[in-house]
Design a protein around this motif. Structure first.
Motif, mmCIF file in Angstrom:
data_model
loop_
_atom_site.group_PDB
_atom_site.id
_atom_site.type_symbol
_atom_site.label_atom_id
_atom_site.label_comp_id
_atom_site.label_asym_id
_atom_site.label_seq_id
_atom_site.Cartn_x
_atom_site.Cartn_y
_atom_site.Cartn_z
ATOM 1 N N GLU A 13 0.839 -1.194 0.000
ATOM 2 C CA GLU A 13 0.000 0.000 0.000
ATOM 3 C C GLU A 13 0.873 1.242 0.000
ATOM 4 O O GLU A 13 1.911 1.285 0.654
ATOM 5 C CB GLU A 13 -0.904 0.004 1.234
ATOM 6 N N ARG A 167 1.411 1.593 9.747
ATOM 7 C CA ARG A 167 0.275 2.475 10.032
ATOM 8 C C ARG A 167 -0.199 2.311 11.467
ATOM 9 O O ARG A 167 -0.084 1.242 12.053
ATOM 10 C CB ARG A 167 -0.885 2.178 9.066
ATOM 11 N N SER A 170 -6.256 1.555 10.475
ATOM 12 C CA SER A 170 -6.806 1.449 9.122
ATOM 13 C C SER A 170 -8.314 1.303 9.217
ATOM 14 O O SER A 170 -8.847 0.837 10.229
ATOM 15 C CB SER A 170 -6.199 0.267 8.369
ATOM 16 N N ASN A 172 -11.783 0.040 6.921
ATOM 17 C CA ASN A 172 -12.391 -0.597 5.748
ATOM 18 C C ASN A 172 -13.884 -0.305 5.788
ATOM 19 O O ASN A 172 -14.654 -1.047 6.404
ATOM 20 C CB ASN A 172 -12.128 -2.105 5.772
ATOM 21 N N GLU A 199 -9.597 7.353 11.905
ATOM 22 C CA GLU A 199 -10.129 6.178 11.215
ATOM 23 C C GLU A 199 -11.646 6.253 11.064
ATOM 24 O O GLU A 199 -12.189 5.885 10.024
ATOM 25 C CB GLU A 199 -9.712 4.896 11.952
#
Length: 233
Positions: A13, A167, A170, A172, A199
């Motif tokens: 990424e 990181r 994260s 999603n 986030e």
């Protein structure tokens, strides 16, 4: 914005930023993440081609970073009297013999009790305790932040915790999952709460656009301060 590229069957990424420049640029940040800047006029396909053209550099740099992190982890000292930072506070670890395995706080001392005086046992007890403390804190902070985001008709997400290299967290949005880096444990709750705000804000804005940061600032006005502290790690 975030992009991904597949190199030798492994997904990497990278953060992409379009700027008023003529050439592509790539660098590995101090936290091990990949950063790419590109001219505003180029297509995403051209960016992906540039990233793939530098696949050897990416693999080599990430491997070096992972080795360095592993070495730092292996050399981390753990002994009776060592100091550990937890949620921004320093604590002295002290080993003691007891009937059960537990950790007790006494001002700035963490007493680790075990019926077995082996070092690895003390380490396991401490790590298990730290995992629980971090998990409880993350869920509590997520609950507070979610209460501020409920007006956007969001469903409370699934919370995951794991150790990550590049990181602090994260999000999603599609799967409604938010993941937090276990290595946030040494930082203050204010810093960790900033990561939670960051986030959760991705449920509204999935990229790192100006709108995203303006939105984040409504909930966390000092986000730049916390980001700077985290980036120094």
């Amino acid at each position: 914005m975030l992009g991904t590229v597949n190199i030798n069957g492994k997904t990497y990424e990278y953060t992409l930023e379009y700027k008023k420049i003529r050439n592509f640029n790539m660098r590995i940040r101090r936290d091990g993440s990949i950063y790419v800047s590109a001219p505003k006029s180029v297509s995403l396909k051209s960016v992906e081609s540039f990233v793939l053209a530098n696949s050897k550099f990416i693999v080599r740099s990430v491997e070096r970073f992972n080795i360095r992190m592993q070495n730092e982890s292996d050399s981390e000292k753990f002994f009776d009297g060592c100091v550990k930072r937890i949620f921004g506070e320093d604590y002295i670890l002290r080993f003691a013999v007891g009937d059960c395995r537990e950790v007790r706080k006494e001002e700035k001392i963490l007493w680790i009790y075990s019926e077995n005086s082996e070092l690895n046992i003390y380490r396991d007890i401490f790590e298990n305790w730290a995992e629980r403390e971090f998990s409880d804190t993350i869920y509590r902070l997520c609950g507070k932040v979610y209460s501020e985001f409920e007006k956007y008709n969001l469903q409370f997400p699934k919370i995951r915790i794991k150790k990550m290299v590049s990181r602090w967290g994260s999000c999603n949005p599609v799967k409604n999952i938010v993941t937090f880096n276990r290595n946030l444990l040494p930082f203050s709750e204010d810093c960790i709460k900033y990561v939670v705000y960051h986030e959760f804000s991705h449920f509204i804005y999935r990229d790192h656009s100006k709108k995203f940061y303006n939105f984040l600032e409504e909930f966390c006005p000092d986000w730049k301060i916390y980001r700077k502290i985290l980036n120094k790690k």
